[in-house]
Design a protein around this motif. Structure first.
Motif, PDB file in Angstrom:
ATOM      1  N   ALA A  78      35.613  43.808  45.170  1.00 42.63           N
ATOM      2  CA  ALA A  78      36.953  43.728  44.689  1.00 42.63           C
ATOM      3  C   ALA A  78      37.977  42.797  45.654  1.00 42.63           C
ATOM      4  O   ALA A  78      39.186  42.504  45.608  1.00 42.63           O
ATOM      5  N   GLY A 173      33.600  45.354  39.547  1.00 40.64           N
ATOM      6  CA  GLY A 173      34.432  44.347  40.431  1.00 40.64           C
ATOM      7  C   GLY A 173      34.782  43.073  40.092  1.00 40.64           C
ATOM      8  O   GLY A 173      34.249  42.638  39.003  1.00 40.64           O
ATOM      9  N   HIS A 174      35.496  42.433  40.845  1.00 40.06           N
ATOM     10  CA  HIS A 174      35.913  41.181  40.645  1.00 40.06           C
ATOM     11  C   HIS A 174      34.814  40.057  41.059  1.00 40.06           C
ATOM     12  O   HIS A 174      34.547  39.008  40.450  1.00 40.06           O
TER      13      HIS A 174
END
Length: 530
Positions: A78, A173-174
């Motif tokens: 993240a 997540g990113h």
């Protein structure tokens, strides 16, 4: 002069002067570094184009981290950074499964104990679960204990099982998650890191990375599995790399993010053991600010200063890198032949220091857990002493590489490290005797002794207790993690009063190593459990 006169009128004044000087330096360094970390961020410049930002490979080696693996992966994937320029790599190891197979044969004998202690389960279960497992088994009828313990053991997934499921599932997540599983090749954390280094094309290749084109703009970033980073961490590495290049025209060989042991997942024990472990937490925080960060900042200042090389040579410190927030330039780690065993961080810091490499730091910090078990703490100190006690070996390992330092400057670094290790082994008992006999050396020296003892222990510890909340609050974790528990002290006045004892706690590990060598016993190092 008699031996007593030599002690009182020569040795005691020298020791007390050194103790006071060190206490003053530590207090100043702690204060200066804390203020630097807590200072408001400078105005930001427009973000550079993603295609110019460094490639970052975040390496998370894990061994028996089932209890925190999911949260760790969520935190790191993240982080704020262009997803096409970074990857989060979890490196598990078959050593965990090999150890499990060997430990399974111990279960029947363990279950036969009248009461199973949590310490007896270390290595069989994740450290965070040992206490609950022990309570569950102890509450079971004796005849059923072998079955219950075996079922609990077999039901426990390995770290690789958990991470493989996360990597196979939908992206959570990113940043992209890559899972590597190392065969059982022996070694420690460094071996897992080097296993990943050999597979960078597999990790970054899908993003368009090639080592021939992009190595000079690539960093390997190392963390412990229990770390919780600030969400701005990777952007801070990129910003410091760009700032250092602008100042010097060179890429920094190492960018250190400071580790702060302020994350409380498990409480300290009660009683005297808990007090000493809490004291070690305060000492770790002091070391993080007043030694590790202070040395990197001094090194960076000397590298950029116009002081004569003779002056810089005498002031230049041996930098202690920390493998929780350590970003190493890919060409630098390749030149070193990978991360060194047995401690990838201290070894890397020593070797880069001896090469006169560019080292710098970022003011964005990372949280990790303090030690809440005496065995883990002793193992850490023993391992750190083993790595640091032979700087000549690090000098030999990099002797074939070009260095910005003269032979004299490198010899001074080695000698300074030997002096540090000698002070670790003998400094506390010698200074304690000097303080207790100071009155007979003269009233002036009694005053010096009192000032040094107070500043070195209670005064600095009290200041650290006031700094800890602000340092914890300064970390902005990824939003998905929410509020992070902070390490707290149940009895602050007792901790402050007991602070002069802390240097003696740190002697257990080194002296254990020396005793093992003296009796011809091999001293192995397992996982350093928190």
């Amino acid at each position: 002069m008699t031996a007593v006169e030599v002690w009182l009128h020569t040795v005691v004044p020298v020791l007390l002067t050194l103790l006071l000087a060190r206490a003053v330096w530590a207090a100043i360094a702690v204060e200066a570094c804390a203020r630097w970390l807590l200072a408001p961020a400078s105005p930001t410049t427009p973000d550079p184009a993603p295609q110019t930002m460094p490639w970052l490979v975040v390496l998370l080696p894990m061994l028996r981290e089932q209890s925190i693996a999911t949260q760790t992966v969520a935190a790191f994937t993240a982080l704020d950074y262009p997803p096409g320029r970074a990857a989060i790599v979890v490196v598990t190891t078959e050593r965990e499964a090999t150890a499990r197979a060997a430990h399974r044969g111990r279960l029947k004998a363990l279950a036969a104990h009248h009461l199973i202690e949590a310490e007896q389960l270390r290595g069989l279960f994740p450290a965070a679960r040992c206490h609950d497992i022990a309570e569950t088994v102890n509450a079971t009828a004796p005849a059923d204990r072998p079955r219950v313990l075996t079922e609990l053991f077999d039901a426990e997934p390995t770290t690789a099982d958990i991470v493989a499921a996360l990597a196979a599932g939908p992206p959570g997540g990113h940043l992209p998650l890559v899972h590597l599983h190392q065969p059982d090749l022996g070694g420690r954390k460094a071996g897992q890191l080097n296993y990943a280094l050999d597979r960078l094309h597999q990790i970054l290749g899908p993003l368009g990375w090639t080592e021939t084109k992009h190595a000079d703009n690539t960093y390997t970033v190392v963390y412990d599995a229990d770390a919780v980073p600030d969400r701005r961490t990777l952007e801070a590495f990129a910003a410091e790399s760009a700032a250092h290049r602008a100042r010097t025209g060179r890429a920094p060989a190492l960018i250190q993010q400071q580790r702060l042991p302020l994350l409380s997942r498990r409480p300290f024990p009660t009683g005297p053991t808990g007090l000493l472990l809490t004291g070690e937490w305060a000492y770790q925080l002091r070391r993080s600010l007043g030694i590790e960060l202070a040395r990197i900042r001094l090194h960076r200042f000397l590298t950029a200063s116009r002081l004569p090389e003779t002056v810089r040579m005498w002031l230049r410190p041996m930098v202690y890198a920390v493998g929780c927030g350590m970003a190493v330039h890919l060409p630098a780690v390749r030149a070193l032949g990978g991360f060194p065993e047995p401690m990838e961080d201290l070894g890397t810091g020593h070797r880069l220091s001896l090469l006169g490499a560019d080292l710098t730091a970022t003011s964005i910090t990372v949280l990790d857990e303090p030690y809440t078990e005496p065995s883990g703490l002793t193992n850490l100190h023993a391992l750190a002493f083993t790595t640091s006690a032979r700087p000549d070996r690090h000098a030999t390992a990099v002797a074939h590489l070009p260095s910005a330092l003269s032979r004299t400057a490198k010899a001074l670094l080695v000698a300074r490290e030997w002096a540090d290790q000698a002070a670790w082994l003998a400094g506390a008992p010698l200074c304690a005797v000097a303080v207790t006999t100071a009155w007979w050396a003269g009233p002036v020296w009694a005053v010096v002794a009192a000032a040094a003892a107070l500043l070195h222990g209670p005064v600095t510890t009290a200041r650290l207790l006031t700094l800890a909340p602000a340092l914890h609050t300064a970390v902005t974790p990824p939003a998905a993690l929410g509020l992070l528990p902070r390490t707290d002290v149940a009895h602050p006045f007792a901790l402050i009063a007991a602070s002069p004892l802390q240097p003696f706690v740190r002697l257990a590990g080194p002296w254990r190593v020396l005793f093992a060598k003296a009796v011809g016993r091999h001293r192995g190092f397992g996982k350093t459990e928190r």
